[in-house]
Motif scaffolding. Structure first.
Motif, PDB file in Angstrom:
ATOM      1  N   LEU A 308      36.211 -14.227 -14.971  1.00 50.50           N
ATOM      2  CA  LEU A 308      37.384 -13.868 -14.170  1.00 50.50           C
ATOM      3  C   LEU A 308      37.065 -12.692 -13.251  1.00 50.50           C
ATOM      4  O   LEU A 308      37.462 -12.673 -12.075  1.00 50.50           O
ATOM      5  CB  LEU A 308      38.557 -13.523 -15.092  1.00 50.50           C
ATOM      6  N   LEU A 309      36.342 -11.707 -13.785  1.00 48.97           N
ATOM      7  CA  LEU A 309      35.966 -10.554 -12.971  1.00 48.97           C
ATOM      8  C   LEU A 309      35.053 -10.975 -11.819  1.00 48.97           C
ATOM      9  O   LEU A 309      35.276 -10.593 -10.659  1.00 48.97           O
ATOM     10  CB  LEU A 309      35.265  -9.510 -13.842  1.00 48.97           C
ATOM     11  N   ILE A 310      34.025 -11.766 -12.108  1.00 45.82           N
ATOM     12  CA  ILE A 310      33.060 -12.170 -11.086  1.00 45.82           C
ATOM     13  C   ILE A 310      33.741 -12.976  -9.986  1.00 45.82           C
ATOM     14  O   ILE A 310      33.546 -12.728  -8.788  1.00 45.82           O
ATOM     15  CB  ILE A 310      31.913 -12.976 -11.725  1.00 45.82           C
ATOM     16  N   LEU A 311      34.577 -13.939 -10.373  1.00 44.36           N
ATOM     17  CA  LEU A 311      35.213 -14.795  -9.373  1.00 44.36           C
ATOM     18  C   LEU A 311      36.244 -14.037  -8.553  1.00 44.36           C
ATOM     19  O   LEU A 311      36.474 -14.364  -7.382  1.00 44.36           O
ATOM     20  CB  LEU A 311      35.859 -15.992 -10.076  1.00 44.36           C
ATOM     21  N   ASN A 312      36.877 -13.031  -9.139  1.00 46.51           N
ATOM     22  CA  ASN A 312      37.826 -12.225  -8.373  1.00 46.51           C
ATOM     23  C   ASN A 312      37.120 -11.303  -7.400  1.00 46.51           C
ATOM     24  O   ASN A 312      37.646 -11.010  -6.319  1.00 46.51           O
ATOM     25  CB  ASN A 312      38.712 -11.405  -9.324  1.00 46.51           C
ATOM     26  N   LEU A 313      35.932 -10.811  -7.793  1.00 50.82           N
ATOM     27  CA  LEU A 313      35.194  -9.900  -6.917  1.00 50.82           C
ATOM     28  C   LEU A 313      34.354 -10.627  -5.884  1.00 50.82           C
ATOM     29  O   LEU A 313      33.817  -9.991  -4.971  1.00 50.82           O
ATOM     30  CB  LEU A 313      34.278  -9.003  -7.758  1.00 50.82           C
ATOM     31  N   ALA A 314      34.217 -11.948  -6.007  1.00 48.62           N
ATOM     32  CA  ALA A 314      33.353 -12.702  -5.088  1.00 48.62           C
ATOM     33  C   ALA A 314      33.710 -12.490  -3.624  1.00 48.62           C
ATOM     34  O   ALA A 314      32.810 -12.304  -2.794  1.00 48.62           O
ATOM     35  CB  ALA A 314      33.398 -14.194  -5.448  1.00 48.62           C
ATOM     36  N   PRO A 315      35.003 -12.489  -3.240  1.00 45.58           N
ATOM     37  CA  PRO A 315      35.297 -12.297  -1.801  1.00 45.58           C
ATOM     38  C   PRO A 315      34.830 -10.970  -1.238  1.00 45.58           C
ATOM     39  O   PRO A 315      34.410 -10.910  -0.075  1.00 45.58           O
ATOM     40  CB  PRO A 315      36.836 -12.419  -1.754  1.00 45.58           C
ATOM     41  N   ILE A 316      34.914  -9.893  -2.028  1.00 46.60           N
ATOM     42  CA  ILE A 316      34.532  -8.591  -1.492  1.00 46.60           C
ATOM     43  C   ILE A 316      33.021  -8.473  -1.339  1.00 46.60           C
ATOM     44  O   ILE A 316      32.529  -7.692  -0.525  1.00 46.60           O
ATOM     45  CB  ILE A 316      35.074  -7.460  -2.392  1.00 46.60           C
ATOM     46  N   PHE A 317      32.262  -9.266  -2.102  1.00 40.75           N
ATOM     47  CA  PHE A 317      30.802  -9.258  -1.966  1.00 40.75           C
ATOM     48  C   PHE A 317      30.339 -10.209  -0.858  1.00 40.75           C
ATOM     49  O   PHE A 317      29.222 -10.084  -0.381  1.00 40.75           O
ATOM     50  CB  PHE A 317      30.142  -9.661  -3.287  1.00 40.75           C
ATOM     51  N   ASP A 318      31.185 -11.153  -0.479  1.00 42.33           N
ATOM     52  CA  ASP A 318      30.789 -12.168   0.501  1.00 42.33           C
ATOM     53  C   ASP A 318      32.027 -12.579   1.286  1.00 42.33           C
ATOM     54  O   ASP A 318      32.630 -13.623   1.040  1.00 42.33           O
ATOM     55  CB  ASP A 318      30.185 -13.379  -0.217  1.00 42.33           C
ATOM     56  N   VAL A 319      32.409 -11.751   2.254  1.00 37.68           N
ATOM     57  CA  VAL A 319      33.676 -11.953   2.960  1.00 37.68           C
ATOM     58  C   VAL A 319      33.666 -13.243   3.767  1.00 37.68           C
ATOM     59  O   VAL A 319      34.628 -14.010   3.748  1.00 37.68           O
ATOM     60  CB  VAL A 319      33.965 -10.748   3.883  1.00 37.68           C
ATOM     61  N   HIS A 320      32.574 -13.522   4.473  1.00 38.87           N
ATOM     62  CA  HIS A 320      32.520 -14.661   5.381  1.00 38.87           C
ATOM     63  C   HIS A 320      31.659 -15.768   4.806  1.00 38.87           C
ATOM     64  O   HIS A 320      30.800 -16.322   5.500  1.00 38.87           O
ATOM     65  CB  HIS A 320      31.998 -14.229   6.747  1.00 38.87           C
ATOM     66  N   ALA A 321      31.881 -16.095   3.568  1.00 37.63           N
ATOM     67  CA  ALA A 321      31.120 -17.162   2.929  1.00 37.63           C
ATOM     68  C   ALA A 321      31.577 -18.515   3.469  1.00 37.63           C
ATOM     69  O   ALA A 321      32.669 -18.643   4.036  1.00 37.63           O
ATOM     70  CB  ALA A 321      31.314 -17.102   1.417  1.00 37.63           C
ATOM     71  N   PRO A 322      30.753 -19.576   3.309  1.00 36.38           N
ATOM     72  CA  PRO A 322      31.167 -20.904   3.773  1.00 36.38           C
ATOM     73  C   PRO A 322      32.428 -21.381   3.063  1.00 36.38           C
ATOM     74  O   PRO A 322      32.753 -20.944   1.953  1.00 36.38           O
ATOM     75  CB  PRO A 322      29.957 -21.780   3.396  1.00 36.38           C
ATOM     76  N   ALA A 323      33.129 -22.306   3.719  1.00 36.99           N
ATOM     77  CA  ALA A 323      34.382 -22.819   3.147  1.00 36.99           C
ATOM     78  C   ALA A 323      34.148 -23.459   1.791  1.00 36.99           C
ATOM     79  O   ALA A 323      34.956 -23.303   0.868  1.00 36.99           O
ATOM     80  CB  ALA A 323      35.010 -23.830   4.114  1.00 36.99           C
ATOM     81  N   ILE A 324      33.026 -24.164   1.629  1.00 38.26           N
ATOM     82  CA  ILE A 324      32.756 -24.830   0.358  1.00 38.26           C
ATOM     83  C   ILE A 324      32.570 -23.820  -0.771  1.00 38.26           C
ATOM     84  O   ILE A 324      32.965 -24.069  -1.915  1.00 38.26           O
ATOM     85  CB  ILE A 324      31.515 -25.756   0.495  1.00 38.26           C
ATOM     86  N   TYR A 325      32.010 -22.648  -0.454  1.00 38.56           N
ATOM     87  CA  TYR A 325      31.828 -21.600  -1.461  1.00 38.56           C
ATOM     88  C   TYR A 325      33.177 -21.016  -1.882  1.00 38.56           C
ATOM     89  O   TYR A 325      33.460 -20.851  -3.074  1.00 38.56           O
ATOM     90  CB  TYR A 325      30.921 -20.514  -0.894  1.00 38.56           C
ATOM     91  N   ILE A 326      34.043 -20.732  -0.900  1.00 39.68           N
ATOM     92  CA  ILE A 326      35.367 -20.188  -1.207  1.00 39.68           C
ATOM     93  C   ILE A 326      36.174 -21.182  -2.023  1.00 39.68           C
ATOM     94  O   ILE A 326      36.815 -20.828  -3.019  1.00 39.68           O
ATOM     95  CB  ILE A 326      36.105 -19.824   0.093  1.00 39.68           C
TER      96      ILE A 326
END
Length: 778
Positions: A308-326
């Motif tokens: 839960l922590l990793i998936l919640n923090l994922a956007p702040i580590f990778d703001v402009h990630a591909p749509a499939i990643y988001i």
């Protein structure tokens, strides 16, 4: 170099010189010889220097360890750039959605950084090669070697060295030629890719900038109008576009893996933090100490909490990630939340959450299926309308939802509103704007629910840390949880709000625009007289000071010190924490000055103005501040000491920078300025130890056998484990007459804070002994 090479070849294959006939023995004339004539040793030394220079070639070229890696990376970048060029030259714009454009921008920025890195290293390699070539060319200026080349007799005597020189030169020449060609090719390749990257960056920025104006304009016909011509992408072309998108995503992940490495490292640190605290409690058989906290998400093996922590923090580590990643991270997050909500949400709300997951999956599904654009518009219209009805159903239960899940209630309202906007925009041909609003609605609600769990998880983790630290230090298990939970909860909510803002503005394509606007605002120079500064410098300065102040206030929680009486006896830790707080404040100020970039001379001006203020009316504040530093380092009293300061007596609860706090026996907290503390005589009862002398006096009726009471009383006192054995116990019998005897007892107890309890315990034991012997106490 060619000249030197042919010169050496001519020397090597020249004819031998005839041997001289042996002459008669001459007298030794070395005393009159010319010292400037080179000897054989001089020639050999010079040959050795030449060999050393030629031997540098394999060493220098061997240091070009990244040559092959550069070639491989440049080939990979060629493939990515070819796909990107095809994307931008294609007549269809269906794949140029905002998420992909943002990903392209980030990918091109990474490629640009890589090209710059390649160029820097290749220039270093080229410089090393040029330096080596210059050293070899300078050999033609060597006078000794030239003399060997001209003198046939000298050539005859140095044939082995000349043959070795020829071999080394051929090897060095071959290596240098090959490496020079390779470096030049890579430099040209890098320069060409840099030009393409810059051009594509310009096109990407232009496309992102035009999204706003394009989105608000009418891009397509009204949804009820029939198209005049078929211009939809064919199935095969769409599949090719999707494959290209996957290749770009793979290249993106390969070249930005460092971002996810730090995310994974953060998750592992969080896992071992919780696991170690539970293991510590289990080792001491104190797992029941956390039962009262009613943890919902942290557990002895915190796999779900870590994910839960990793998936919640994922956007702040990778703001402009591909749509499939988001989409993938959000889907995994929702699956985890489903397990977490299964027994915590009411049944109908839980089923509502499952419906929301279904609606979420249908959103990227319409894109993955490759439907014609008109059919896709009708599918997304139906999906958005279904989302509106879903949101209205959740909002219809406003009393229950709003009372228990306020954030979810407001997020559902936002979800419904944005889906309504998506429907309106889709109907009237604003397709891009419709996609923006639909995606924003889904991610806003999903992010709100996940961040609510994130806040609860972090709060529980910190409470676990506090309790495990208290158990390790043998503090009482009970402490005031409510205020501590509230302060931690408030801080984590601020961080969660920042995460939500990043995701929300990114989905609306406002993140970069807001960043640029704020950057322009905060970096604009401001002049006040001769003083020049920017808002960013002030913000950084205040931010670092705030962080330092926050750390010094809450660092004690991490070590189990919640400010209660339990930690008074651990004077060593309290003193260390006090010094740590002071160091954090000082370092915070120094780091704030360095990080903000404020010039030291301007800081001096501010300090000078502060000195004037001190002279005008801040003497007491500075006095208390300096007195606090003296108390911290001179240590006439420590936290937990029992002291008398003036007419005040109590235990030292806190020593701050400006004030100190005494806790009296009645439970009152006396706050004293540090200047007043040092201006009074300090009576410290526990400076060197916690021992305190206790005096007991009583009278008994004179009776036969009272003469043996003294040794019996001594035995009673010494048998008490709370009495200091090494200190002498005094029992004085006085005023002996026919009616009564006065007895005075002096002994030392181990803990001054328990004087009353120990004195009563000893008194009761003596009274019981006297009553047993039939002696009447007067």
């Amino acid at each position: 170099m060619k000249y030197t090479f042919f010169l050496i070849l001519a020397i090597t294959f020249c004819g031998t010189v005839t041997a001289q006939k042996p002459g008669r023995k001459m007298a030794d004339s070395t005393l009159f010889s010319d010292d400037n004539i080179p000897t054989r040793s001089d020639y050999l030394t010079q040959f050795e220097k030449v060999f050393q220079i030629l031997n540098k070639a394999p060493l220098v070229i061997g240091s070009f360890v990244r040559i092959d890696d550069f070639q491989e990376k440049l080939n990979e970048s060629d493939s990515a750039l070819a796909i990107l060029k095809e994307k931008f030259t294609s007549t269809s714009d269906r794949t140029l959605n905002i998420r992909n454009l943002q990903m392209y921008n980030t990918l091109l920025d990474e490629l640009d950084r890589n090209m710059n890195d390649y160029a820097v290293h290749l220039n270093e390699y080229d410089t090393k090669l040029e330096d080596l070539k210059k050293e070899i060319r300078d050999l033609r200026k060597d006078t000794l070697l030239r003399k060997v080349f001209r003198d046939s007799s000298l050539r005859q005597s140095f044939i082995p060295q000349l043959q070795q020189l020829r071999t080394k030169f051929k090897r060095a020449d071959s290596l240098i030629r090959h490496s020079t060609a390779q470096v030049n090719d890579l430099k040209a390749h890098t320069s060409a890719n840099t030009i393409v990257v810059e051009e594509l960056l310009y096109q990407t920025d232009a496309s992102l900038a035009s999204v706003g104006s394009k989105a608000f304009g009418k891009e397509r016909r009204y949804i009820w109008e029939q198209p005049t011509a078929r211009n939809n992408m064919s199935r095969g072309a769409f599949r090719k576009s999707v494959n290209n998108e996957q290749q770009l995503a793979q290249y993106y992940f390969t070249n930005t893996r460092s971002k996810r490495f730090w995310l994974l490292l953060t998750g592992l640190a969080f896992f071992f933090w919780i696991w170690n605290n539970f293991r510590s409690l289990k080792k001491r058989k104190k797992l029941s100490a956390v039962d009262g906290f009613n943890f919902s998400y942290v557990s002895p093996v915190p796999v779900i909490a870590t994910l839960l922590l990793i998936l919640n923090l994922a956007p702040i580590f990778d703001v402009h990630a591909p749509a499939i990643y988001i989409e993938t991270t959000q889907f995994l997050l929702m699956i985890l939340l489903t397990f977490a909500f299964y027994k915590r949400l009411p049944k109908d709300l839980f089923w509502g959450w499952c419906i929301f997951i279904l609606l979420f999956l249908l959103l990227p599904g319409t894109r993955i299926l490759g439907l014609p654009l008109r059919l896709m518009r009708w599918a997304t219209l139906a999906l958005d309308i279904a989302s509106i009805f879903f949101g209205l159903y959740i909002l219809s239960r406003s009393k229950e939802v709003k009372s228990k899940y306020k954030l979810v209630f407001y997020a559902t309202g936002l979800y419904t509103f944005f889906n309504f906007l998506a429907v309106i925009c889709n109907i009237f041909g604003r397709v891009t704007l419709s996609q923006i609003f639909a995606a924003t609605a889904v991610y806003a609600l999903a992010q709100t629910a996940s961040l609510a769990v994130f806040v609860q998880t972090i709060t529980e983790a910190f409470l676990l840390q506090i309790q495990s630290s208290r158990i390790r230090k043998n503090y009482p298990e009970e402490f005031e949880v409510k205020d501590i939970r509230k302060s931690i909860h408030r801080l984590v909510i601020v961080f969660a709000a920042l995460l939500w803002y990043i995701v929300f503005t990114t989905n609306l394509n406002l993140y970069d625009a807001l960043n640029d606007m704020l950057s322009a605002l905060f970096t604009a120079p401001i002049n006040i007289g001769s003083f020049k500064f920017t808002l960013s410098e002030i913000a950084i300065f205040l931010g670092v000071i705030w962080v330092a102040n926050f750390l010094q206030r809450y660092i004690a929680y991490f070590f189990g010190d919640t400010g209660d009486d339990a930690a008074f006896d651990d004077k060593g830790q309290r003193s260390r924490l006090l010094i740590t707080r002071l160091i954090l404040l000082i370092l915070g100020f120094l780091v704030a000055v360095a990080a903000s970039g404020l010039p030291i001379d301007k800081i001096t001006v501010i300090l000078g103005a502060l000195g004037v203020g001190i002279g005008l009316g801040l003497q007491s504040i500075v006095n208390n501040f300096v007195s606090g530093i003296i108390l911290i380092f001179d240590r006439p009293l420590r936290i937990g000491d029992t002291v008398e300061i003036g007419d005040k007596k109590g235990r030292v609860k806190e020593i701050g920078i400006r004030t100190s706090t005494l806790l009296t026996e009645d439970g009152a907290e006396v706050i004293m300025p540090n200047g007043d503390v040092l201006s009074h005589n300090i009576v410290n009862w526990t400076l060197s130890n916690n021992h305190a002398r206790v005096a007991l006096s009583f009278s008994i009726e004179r009776a036969p056998g009272t003469d043996v009471l003294k040794p019996e009383i001594l035995d009673i006192i010494k048998s008490n484990e709370k009495v200091v054995e090494k200190r002498e116990v005094e029992v004085t019998v006085s005023n002996i007459n026919s009616k009564k005897t006065d007895i005075r007892i002096l002994f030392w107890c181990r803990d001054i804070s328990k004087v009353s309890a120990i004195s009563e315990e000893v008194r009761n034991a003596i009274y019981a002994h006297l009553e047993k012997k039939g002696i009447i106490i007067l």
